[in-house]
Design a protein around this motif. Structure first.
Motif, mmCIF file in Angstrom:
data_model
loop_
_atom_site.group_PDB
_atom_site.id
_atom_site.type_symbol
_atom_site.label_atom_id
_atom_site.label_comp_id
_atom_site.label_asym_id
_atom_site.label_seq_id
_atom_site.Cartn_x
_atom_site.Cartn_y
_atom_site.Cartn_z
ATOM 1 N N ASP A 166 0.929 -1.157 0.065
ATOM 2 C CA ASP A 166 0.029 -0.099 -0.159
ATOM 3 C C ASP A 166 0.683 1.348 -0.097
ATOM 4 O O ASP A 166 0.581 2.152 -0.626
ATOM 5 N N ARG B 238 0.840 4.342 -2.689
ATOM 6 C CA ARG B 238 0.827 5.832 -2.178
ATOM 7 C C ARG B 238 1.823 6.725 -2.776
ATOM 8 O O ARG B 238 1.684 7.826 -3.348
ATOM 9 N N GLN C 11 1.950 9.726 -5.760
ATOM 10 C CA GLN C 11 2.683 10.848 -5.410
ATOM 11 C C GLN C 11 3.505 11.216 -6.673
ATOM 12 O O GLN C 11 3.928 12.265 -7.186
ATOM 13 N N ARG D 239 1.858 12.468 -9.711
ATOM 14 C CA ARG D 239 1.420 13.898 -9.187
ATOM 15 C C ARG D 239 2.540 14.839 -9.403
ATOM 16 O O ARG D 239 2.535 16.301 -9.414
ATOM 17 N N ALA E 186 -8.048 23.618 -14.465
ATOM 18 C CA ALA E 186 -8.847 23.233 -15.774
ATOM 19 C C ALA E 186 -9.806 24.529 -16.019
ATOM 20 O O ALA E 186 -10.279 24.997 -17.109
ATOM 21 N N GLY E 187 -10.338 25.261 -14.869
ATOM 22 C CA GLY E 187 -11.195 26.130 -14.936
ATOM 23 C C GLY E 187 -10.734 27.546 -15.214
ATOM 24 O O GLY E 187 -11.467 28.688 -15.174
ATOM 25 N N GLN F 229 -11.398 19.147 -11.722
ATOM 26 C CA GLN F 229 -10.746 18.937 -13.259
ATOM 27 C C GLN F 229 -11.790 18.121 -14.005
ATOM 28 O O GLN F 229 -11.955 18.045 -15.274
ATOM 29 N N HIS G 24 -1.993 16.476 1.562
ATOM 30 C CA HIS G 24 -1.789 15.391 0.133
ATOM 31 C C HIS G 24 -0.341 14.810 0.385
ATOM 32 O O HIS G 24 -0.159 13.398 0.288
ATOM 33 N N LEU H 133 -10.261 9.101 -5.185
ATOM 34 C CA LEU H 133 -9.774 9.405 -3.937
ATOM 35 C C LEU H 133 -10.184 8.459 -2.780
ATOM 36 O O LEU H 133 -9.790 8.492 -1.649
ATOM 37 N N TYR I 44 -8.057 5.727 -2.054
ATOM 38 C CA TYR I 44 -6.583 6.343 -1.271
ATOM 39 C C TYR I 44 -6.790 7.058 0.030
ATOM 40 O O TYR I 44 -6.000 6.581 0.880
ATOM 41 N N ASP J 220 -6.985 3.909 2.470
ATOM 42 C CA ASP J 220 -5.815 3.300 2.956
ATOM 43 C C ASP J 220 -4.974 4.293 3.742
ATOM 44 O O ASP J 220 -4.156 3.918 4.802
ATOM 45 N N LEU J 221 -5.037 5.393 3.453
ATOM 46 C CA LEU J 221 -4.115 6.403 4.216
ATOM 47 C C LEU J 221 -4.910 6.260 5.766
ATOM 48 O O LEU J 221 -4.001 6.365 6.793
#
Lengths: 242, 242, 242, 242, 242, 242
Positions: free
Chosen positions: C206, C210, C214, C217, D145-146, E51, E165, E200, E203, E206-207
């Motif tokens: 896991d 994660r 990232q 991202r 995006a906006g 988005q 995040h 999410l 995600y 899990d966090l």
């Protein structure tokens, strides 16, 4: 500074060359003013800071130490400072209880107002850390009334870190730029004594110029051309803000 | 310090009381030495630092300002300092371009060697942050040759942060303990002018004692009984290590 | 990387399991590319990282070590890496001069371009600190021309910290997210060799997901699904900015 | 880097000279490789970074801007880079919503893989902070995006801080030493275009040498003689550890 | 907590989704205990956090806001919390004096014991910084006796940062792991309301598991399976050490 | 806290006086609640913290230890705490493997929920660092199933740092202000037992008042007049945010 004796500045240096590049200006400056300028070398840097020597055939630890010692003595003389060697070994430098007692004895003998040493954490060279830690610990023990009743305890000398080779990687943030312009010729002479590391003479001359430019930028007089950067560990106590 | 004029120390204070508790000793010390000691109050602290006043019936912003101003003027006089009020508003204090220009004008007029102000980040009071930021920004603009050609640029004054109410929460690490023993009676008198916050007089007298004890522990003379803690922003440039 | 020999990556691991969870992907990745991937385990983690084993009746230190060793060897094989055990003891791990010399010998033998190890300060597990310090110190000694003249000094390998169990509490700030997607099956196999800690397999799978999110991202390609986080100690030297 | 277009590196510079001294090597390096190297100057540095110009009789803001612009264009040309000027004003530089929109437009037009800018906190020059903040904020808005549906959002470019004048005072810790030896002649030529600040040419040549020595010490090849220091803001995502 | 009214927890959220992922557990926990749980959304995240919506043909700012609002209201209801929208705009979020006054009004109306908000410095998203700063500033103004005499000042509520995040990149160091096991089903339901960001849900589930494992490791009971990480800004005042 | 035994709080104190000034309130508070309050003194502070004693003629180490022990026992009794002395020596305090085993034995015997000790880095007194490090290391060893099978491992007690003499110089940032108002009379009595350091009684009474004022400012009830500041090492795990 204390009035009953000559003010004293004492460098605790991990290896026998460090004091020249990093604090040579401060030593010369204080020596020229009639202060007692002392250097305590914890090791000769015989194993790890004598790369040139080890390229010579038949080099031994004893020869390396002896050559490093001769160079350091010449450099100290050029600066007007007194030098002592504790020969505690390098790479790694380890300060056990016996070694600590010897550093304490040096400090109690000097009764310094100022101790100069390495930064707390240098990722490239842990001997520097060991010297920093030994300085703080020996300072503390030197203050203890119950330690070695035959020598007198010290007061609360300032501890000042000199500039490491790669300052940003060591968390070094200068809070003092010392104008060494008037004694730079002496520092240069001392640097030139370090024949095994002669490539560093220009490097540290240039660094001094850079710190000098910064000194002017931080409000120092235009006449400053050479400076050394320092970081004090303890708050300064004083009657002035500057 | 510059020789052609009286040396000048200038406090940039977010609210009209801050300079008393946090830098009153420094102001008195420099005033007594014949320096020009100036205070620039960015606001009166009329909305957020006058809790006592707002308990009075019929209180208005203008009355609050006027009472705060009178107290601050009395305190400044007790310290021997000159005080100016920019009335930029508090809670929040916002420094726009016009406000910045007025601070720059004050600094160029003062031509200070030393600027005293708040810490960079106080989680309890963002006006302090605003004053810190405004000081650094105004110092920079004051240096610009191309800004307001009718007044002369300044050099590179040191900026020194005075002690916030809860120092550890603000990242405040003193690197200077200033001995204010000789002028503490003046600081005490100034504190007593702040009638709306009289409960703070004992608090800051005690704090001064505590900083005084630390000053002695850090190598200051035994005669120190009152000290103020400061943190310099820029490296000191000097000819001495202490 | 050096051209005259296979590039080498070497992990200095406090206990015999750490390398699997924290650097298994990096090891597999480099092994698959034909590099020499080596692991030096300073201890087996026999006392403090074998909680499951000690629930078994009649467990002894020797049995615990032997079981831990077998698991670690299997995991290393799954990763394509070579493993050595120095058996310096755990809880606490202490590296004395003899231990340090053995680590230096391992490093000089490997001549690594990259050293991977623990963070500098883990409040939960000081053995991790000891391994970090030993790595920096052994790296320095390995560079010394005057140390053990029978083996050649090393250059200046990068040191990279792998991710601790609770990164924020250890001051860990990743500056590298390594894409291990192509070799994750190998890492998974290696993790499954650690039978005494089987509950961790899902946990670290896991965590890899994660870190993979990232990585995407932070500009990595969308194909990344598994990543490991690392923090380099020294500046990277290179010809590119990314 | 993206394959459908030339890779792009974009500098966001507070004043029109900063990009030369601090990132000239990187720009030349990427330009020489066929990348799109762009510079966005937020101001001309007309008020605060043109001290020499203001010594000339009759200097005006417009003349100062025009001379600074000409120099910067010449320097950009020497580096092989494209330059744009937003003329947002300096000392202080303030980026309001309209200014931000223009920076966003520049970034969306460039679609950079790399953004270079100033450090987050420079106590000497808050315009640098403003440029840093504007870069991070504009990067974020460029991703939305906006925002401005007529131009395409960007991905997640790395942001890299270049070296400030007094790195330790700005919390600058290099994590990348970029080898600029092959293009140093171009950087030197660009520096020589900045006639108003000609005293800096030697200063930054020396700094490049010092960073070059550090690059070698950190494992770079012996052939490196000139380097620039950088600090990446975001983790690198990659397939290699070095 | 105050006895004369229901204890209140208030979240200041930059965008309308943040409170769900980062503080949904805390809100549900306090709501279930009969506390007043409130959410103040500074923006809808309409430009930068939607988005998915902008991929739909004909999307407009107003439609994006309205969809985001509906989702957030559903999520707040699932948590048992009350929600308000200030519509201050996003990417960038800017809080001017009028906006600040509205936040102050919300806080004075809530009279919270606890304020939850974003970290101080998120390099990926400066709107988070703006929300953090606005929270501290609005808290301070809310305390001022001289601000808006028609509403009562507040006391000194704790401010707590929720998890960003990429925590390590934001300087986030949790000092509180909140056991949300008993209300996780509510948080899950709230997360499922955020249809535009459905990827999410797994995600953050899990966090929560990972923070739960850490909670157990830090001395929490074995029954904890879901936790949220928080960092308090101010010291806790209490009668117990744990 | 565990239910099958009395909750336990254990102080690991470098010298025999530290627990009084720094954690006396916490000890008295927990003792009064029926908890088991224990103190483990690593040394008597016989060499470095007994400056007064060494002014007496004929003082010896043994006499100094014995006098310090008597004082500490009286202080512990005043607080309602149990005290043990490990006599590991001071100035410097060094914790070798045998010393560590004894600390581990003390911790396993106590099975504490809370460990109180010194800060990690005190530049004035490295014995404090040694005690901090020994506490973290002993805690870790105490958890190891494979260590000393005759005593049971511990869980994961919180470690909390008490306030050093000069907090800002030690990186001490309180995250807990403990209300000790109800037991301050006991702390005062304990302080008065330390006859060799009687000048400190007023100093620490004043410090407690200052921390009490801060406690009120941070949201504590108005009734708080005495507080102690603490910094927790590990995250708190809990069901509440305050």
């Amino acid at each position: 500074m204390a009035e009953h004796k000559r003010p004293t500045i004492q460098v605790i240096s991990a290896h026998s060359g460090d004091f020249v590049w990093r604090a040579g200006g401060a030593l010369a400056l204080y020596a020229e003013r009639g202060c007692d300028a002392r250097i305590t070398c914890l090791s000769y840097g015989e194993r790890g800071e004598s790369q040139g020597l080890w390229k010579q055939a038949g080099m031994t630890l004893e020869t390396a130490k002896s050559k490093r010692r001769a160079e350091a003595e010449a450099a100290a003389e050029a600066l007007g400072a007194h030098i002592t060697f504790l020969d505690l070994g390098d790479y790694p430098l380890r300060v056990d209880d016996a070694g600590l007692d010897r550093i304490v004895a040096e400090i109690r003998d000097a009764q310094p107002e100022i101790l100069l040493t390495h930064v707390a954490s240098d990722p490239y060279n842990r001997d520097h850390n060991a010297a920093h830690e030994a300085t703080l610990l020996a300072r503390q023990v030197s203050q203890a009334a119950g330690h070695d009743r035959s020598t007198p305890p010290i007061g609360a000398p300032q501890v000042i870190q000199f500039e490491p080779h790669q300052p940003e990687q060591c968390g070094f943030v200068p809070n003092l730029l010392l104008d060494i312009t008037p004694v730079f010729d002496r520092k240069r002479k001392a640097m030139e004594c370090m024949s095994a590391q002669s490539h560093l003479v220009e490097y540290y001359t240039d660094l001094g110029l850079r710190r000098g430019v910064q000194a002017v930028r931080n409000g120092g007089g235009e006449s400053i051309t050479q400076a050394e950067a320092y970081q004090r560990v303890f708050p300064v106590v004083g009657k002035v803000l500057l």
